[in-house]
Design an enzyme around this catalytic site. Structure first.
Site, mmCIF file in Angstrom:
data_model
loop_
_atom_site.group_PDB
_atom_site.id
_atom_site.type_symbol
_atom_site.label_atom_id
_atom_site.label_comp_id
_atom_site.label_asym_id
_atom_site.label_seq_id
_atom_site.Cartn_x
_atom_site.Cartn_y
_atom_site.Cartn_z
ATOM 1 N NE ARG A 68 6.100 44.871 34.504
ATOM 2 C CZ ARG A 68 7.370 44.463 34.532
ATOM 3 N NH1 ARG A 68 7.783 43.644 35.466
ATOM 4 N NH2 ARG A 68 8.220 44.877 33.611
ATOM 5 N NE ARG A 182 18.254 38.304 38.458
ATOM 6 C CZ ARG A 182 17.835 39.261 37.644
ATOM 7 N NH1 ARG A 182 16.622 39.768 37.771
ATOM 8 N NH2 ARG A 182 18.613 39.711 36.679
ATOM 9 C CE LYS A 183 11.328 38.392 34.751
ATOM 10 N NZ LYS A 183 11.465 39.018 33.390
ATOM 11 N N GLY A 441 15.021 45.908 23.022
ATOM 12 C CA GLY A 441 15.937 47.038 23.027
ATOM 13 C C GLY A 441 17.290 46.795 23.663
ATOM 14 C CB CYS A 446 11.442 42.763 27.791
ATOM 15 S SG CYS A 446 12.481 43.126 29.204
ATOM 16 N N GLY A 447 11.372 41.604 24.751
ATOM 17 C CA GLY A 447 10.616 41.406 23.501
ATOM 18 C C GLY A 447 10.912 40.045 22.888
HETATM 19 FE FE1 SRM Z 1 11.307 42.601 31.085
HETATM 20 C C1 SRM Z 1 13.474 44.080 33.178
HETATM 21 C C2 SRM Z 1 9.839 45.527 30.516
HETATM 22 C C3 SRM Z 1 8.742 40.938 29.701
HETATM 23 C C4 SRM Z 1 13.268 39.799 30.829
HETATM 24 N N1 SRM Z 1 11.584 44.478 31.801
HETATM 25 C C5 SRM Z 1 12.523 44.883 32.682
HETATM 26 C C6 SRM Z 1 12.332 46.293 33.142
HETATM 27 C C7 SRM Z 1 11.522 46.255 34.391
HETATM 28 C C8 SRM Z 1 13.648 47.056 33.366
HETATM 29 C C9 SRM Z 1 13.439 48.415 33.976
HETATM 30 O O1 SRM Z 1 13.365 48.535 35.196
HETATM 31 O O2 SRM Z 1 13.353 49.368 33.214
HETATM 32 C C10 SRM Z 1 11.539 46.822 31.911
HETATM 33 C C11 SRM Z 1 10.567 47.956 32.187
HETATM 34 C C12 SRM Z 1 10.564 48.916 31.002
HETATM 35 C C13 SRM Z 1 9.315 49.718 30.918
HETATM 36 O O3 SRM Z 1 9.307 50.906 31.338
HETATM 37 O O4 SRM Z 1 8.341 49.212 30.354
HETATM 38 C C14 SRM Z 1 10.933 45.536 31.380
HETATM 39 N N2 SRM Z 1 9.568 43.119 30.385
HETATM 40 C C15 SRM Z 1 9.178 44.392 30.112
HETATM 41 C C16 SRM Z 1 7.895 44.415 29.300
HETATM 42 C C17 SRM Z 1 7.001 45.609 29.613
HETATM 43 C C18 SRM Z 1 8.250 44.400 27.797
HETATM 44 C C19 SRM Z 1 7.077 44.747 26.902
HETATM 45 O O5 SRM Z 1 7.149 45.821 26.292
HETATM 46 O O6 SRM Z 1 6.120 43.993 26.827
HETATM 47 C C20 SRM Z 1 7.327 43.039 29.683
HETATM 48 C C21 SRM Z 1 6.503 43.080 30.925
HETATM 49 C C22 SRM Z 1 5.915 41.747 31.268
HETATM 50 C C23 SRM Z 1 4.965 41.812 32.422
HETATM 51 O O7 SRM Z 1 3.825 42.212 32.177
HETATM 52 O O8 SRM Z 1 5.367 41.474 33.542
HETATM 53 C C24 SRM Z 1 8.615 42.272 29.950
HETATM 54 N N3 SRM Z 1 11.040 40.689 30.485
HETATM 55 C C25 SRM Z 1 9.933 40.236 29.825
HETATM 56 C C26 SRM Z 1 10.191 38.949 29.254
HETATM 57 C C27 SRM Z 1 9.252 38.175 28.343
HETATM 58 C C28 SRM Z 1 8.455 37.093 28.982
HETATM 59 O O9 SRM Z 1 8.258 37.081 30.193
HETATM 60 O O10 SRM Z 1 8.011 36.249 28.214
HETATM 61 C C29 SRM Z 1 11.507 38.633 29.580
HETATM 62 C C30 SRM Z 1 12.300 37.381 29.146
HETATM 63 C C31 SRM Z 1 11.781 36.160 29.808
HETATM 64 C C32 SRM Z 1 12.361 35.928 31.177
HETATM 65 O O11 SRM Z 1 12.177 36.763 32.067
HETATM 66 O O12 SRM Z 1 12.986 34.903 31.351
HETATM 67 C C33 SRM Z 1 12.030 39.732 30.357
HETATM 68 N N4 SRM Z 1 13.093 42.015 31.928
HETATM 69 C C34 SRM Z 1 13.771 40.866 31.644
HETATM 70 C C35 SRM Z 1 15.034 40.892 32.291
HETATM 71 C C36 SRM Z 1 16.120 39.781 32.254
HETATM 72 C C37 SRM Z 1 15.859 38.806 33.370
HETATM 73 C C38 SRM Z 1 17.091 38.067 33.802
HETATM 74 O O13 SRM Z 1 16.932 36.973 34.376
HETATM 75 O O14 SRM Z 1 18.196 38.568 33.644
HETATM 76 C C39 SRM Z 1 15.110 42.127 32.973
HETATM 77 C C40 SRM Z 1 16.269 42.649 33.840
HETATM 78 C C41 SRM Z 1 16.253 42.082 35.206
HETATM 79 O O15 SRM Z 1 15.293 41.459 35.662
HETATM 80 O O16 SRM Z 1 17.277 42.286 35.870
HETATM 81 C C42 SRM Z 1 13.884 42.805 32.715
HETATM 82 FE FE1 SF4 Z 2 14.087 47.637 28.557
HETATM 83 FE FE2 SF4 Z 2 13.521 45.047 28.561
HETATM 84 FE FE3 SF4 Z 2 13.540 46.375 26.280
HETATM 85 FE FE4 SF4 Z 2 15.835 45.923 27.607
HETATM 86 S S1 SF4 Z 2 14.566 44.415 26.634
HETATM 87 S S2 SF4 Z 2 15.160 47.802 26.583
HETATM 88 S S3 SF4 Z 2 15.090 46.008 29.745
HETATM 89 S S4 SF4 Z 2 12.130 46.729 28.000
#
Ligand code: SRM
Ligand code: SF4
Length: 516
Positions: A68, A182-183, A441, A446-447
């Protein structure tokens, strides 16, 4: 005594692992990992610490890593794109890239032995993937047309880049800002349409005039998660659009890092986002704590901000503020890119523009700086039949997270299904206005399912005695001015039953009419 060995401190599993060995420590071991191969890497290094470098082990495709990047404001050059295309091009169909919902890029299919060389190449073109996962600040977002938009108030690109430099030590990795509880998401809006989803960022800057001076009102605490979703609230702070923004970000991060322990944020990962600190202290208490961290008082917010428009999607041809130039937004289906498409995007950006591309949180791309008399020629390029400027209504606005193909949290397949469903319904209906469908998903969202006019959150459903893929359906997400999160409309709809549910929803709620 380290916090990990203090018996009075209840640290969660991740905090204990961080206290034993910092995430960034694996930077010095990367060459060794590349030599020994992924199977020899310690499990916690492999599955957790490597994320500090932006390297994600994918349990769904073991040995094929995701990297990433960080692309502040979604600004990327042709040279940078070619490096990224080269990085995935060697892996055949395993090598793909995604534009993410934070206007960023993720590369897929990488072998650990190739990553040190990739990192050298990234550095040579001014890119980094450092601190893009785990307990770090994610990609810094801005309006994707910053510096181009005729209605822009503040060009936020430089602030986003310099904030990234401050919190990553210029891309080398910062020990100071990489052990958050956290993030954390930060966004800078300089336009009037809240293109950055200020409502779901932990820290968001939105344009506002205070006593005639243009700067930012600050919103804090927004986030989405499986356990809780919170819309950001006003911090009652205004800052001028200069170094004070960066100082304020750094102060909030220092406070969040240091006080995280005292506030109990390092005990339970589900109660650790910045909002939990704000909730514990109250917004005035939080504001005062940040002032104390900064060592000076902050100005109170301007009474109103300048967010006045619905969120734009930037597709199509639009005049820039620079006379004689246009930007051209193209639709990248589900944000997914092959190496060939990335090379072609790079070539077109150079041939017609100034070798620059912009990425959007809708997972699309924009060609800036196209001379008006070259627009037609750009539009007639073969890539623009794949990446259209005016796709059908539902296809145009559908976005999706990674889903089952690569993400082990996923409960359902997302991208393919999302596109298929949008295309199917586009063939059946005419719609008076856009309908933004957001697929995610799993409940991590994340979506951003809650931001969609219609949102889909993956789940498992029982149907005819079988467990099948399904979704919880959300309705009513509003973006732009007055953004609000959508709410759960219907739980547990089997994916195979979705087209029928959508047909009724589109007709009853969105004025769809069947095509003649
Ligand atoms: Fe996300 C975790 C993908 C935007 C909330 N996210 C993950 C992980 C890293 C989980 C993992 O290890 O597999 C996913 C990686 C999957 C992969 O192979 O791609 C993943 N998140 C994504 C992406 C790629 C979705 C997409 O297809 O666009 C986005 C990458 C953004 C970037 O460039 O950094 C992505 N994730 C988001 C967003 C949207 C946003 O930022 O507007 C959110 C919700 C907003 C937020 O964070 O408040 C989001 N992702 C999460 C969470 C829940 C966070 C929490 O506080 O619980 C997780 C799980 C975690 O962090 O424990 C997570
Ligand atoms: Fe994976 Fe984020 Fe989609 Fe859940 S919402 S399936 S953590 S990419």
């Amino acid at each position: 005594m380290s916090v990990a060995s203090d018996p009075a401190t209840k640290l969660n599993r991740i905090e204990k692992a961080k206290a034993e060995k910092h995430g960034l420590a694996v930077l010095d071991e990367l060459e060794q990992f590349a030599k020994s191969g992924w199977e020899a890497i310690d499990k916690t290094d492999l599955e957790m610490r490597l994320k500090w470098l932006g390297i994600f082990f994918r349990p769904v495709t073991p040995g094929k890593f995701m990297v990433r990047l960080r692309v502040p404001s979604g600004c990327i050059t042709s040279d940078q794109l070619r490096v990224l295309a080269g990085a995935i091009g060697r892996y055949g169909t395993d090598g793909t890239a995604d534009i993410t919902t934070r206007q960023n890029i993720q590369l897929r299919g990488l072998l650990i032995e190739d990553i040190p060389e990739l990192f050298r190449q990234l550095q040579a073109v001014g890119l980094t993937s450092i601190q893009s996962g785990m307990d770090n600040v994610r990609n810094l977002t801005s309006s994707p047309v910053a510096g181009l938009d005729p209605d822009e108030l503040i060009d936020t690109r430089d602030l986003a880049q310099r904030t990234q430099d401050a919190i990553t030590a210029g891309g080398k990795g910062s020990l100071e800002f990489s052990n958050l509880p956290r993030k954390l998401n930060i966004a800078f809006e300089g336009a009037r349409d809240n293109s950055i989803h200020a409502e779901i960022n932990d820290i968001a800057f939105v344009p506002a005039y205070r006593e005639g001076q243009l700067g930012f009102n600050v919103l804090v605490g927004g986030y989405l998660s499986a356990q809780r979703c919170v819309e950001s609230i006003a911090m009652d702070v205004w800052v001028p659009p200069n170094d004070e923004v960066i100082d304020l970000c750094c102060a909030m991060l220092r406070f969040y890092d240091r006080e995280g322990l005292a506030l109990g944020l390092r005990e339970n990962r589900a109660k650790a986002r910045l909002w939990w600190a704000i909730e514990k202290l109250g917004i005035e208490g939080f504001r005062a704590a940040v002032e104390a961290e900064l060592g000076r008082s902050l100005l109170r917010a301007a009474p109103e901000d300048e967010i006045q428009l619905d969120k734009r999607d930037h597709l199509g041809v639009h005049a820039q503020k620079q006379a004689g130039y246009s930007y051209v937004g193209v639709h990248v289906p589900m944000g997914r890119l092959t190496a060939e498409q990335m090379y072609e995007l790079a070539r077109l950006a150079e041939t017609y523009g100034q070798g620059e591309l912009r990425l959007t949180v809708e997972q699309n791309a924009i060609f800036p700086w196209i001379p008006n008399d070259r627009v037609e020629a750009l539009l007639s390029e073969p890539l623009l039949t794949e990446f259209q400027i005016a796709p059908p209504t539902l296809t145009r606005s559908v976005i999706s997270c990674t889903g089952k193909r690569y993400c082990n949290f996923a409960l359902v397949e997302t991208k393919g299904r999302a596109l298929e469903m949008a295309q199917l319904l586009d063939q059946e209906f005419d719609l008076p206005e856009r309908v933004r469908m957001h697929w995610t998903g799993c409940p991590n969202s994340c979506g951003q399912a809650q931001a969609g006019d219609i949102g889909f959150m993956g789940t498992k459903v029982r149907k005819d005695g079988q467990v099948v893929e399904g979704v919880d359906v959300y309705l009513g997400g509003k973006v732009g001015k007055g953004a609000t999160l959508g709410e759960l409309h219907q739980k547990g709809v089997a994916c195979e039953d979705l087209p029928d549910l959508l047909r009724s929803l589109l007709v009853e709620r969105f004025g769809a009419t069947p095509k003649g």
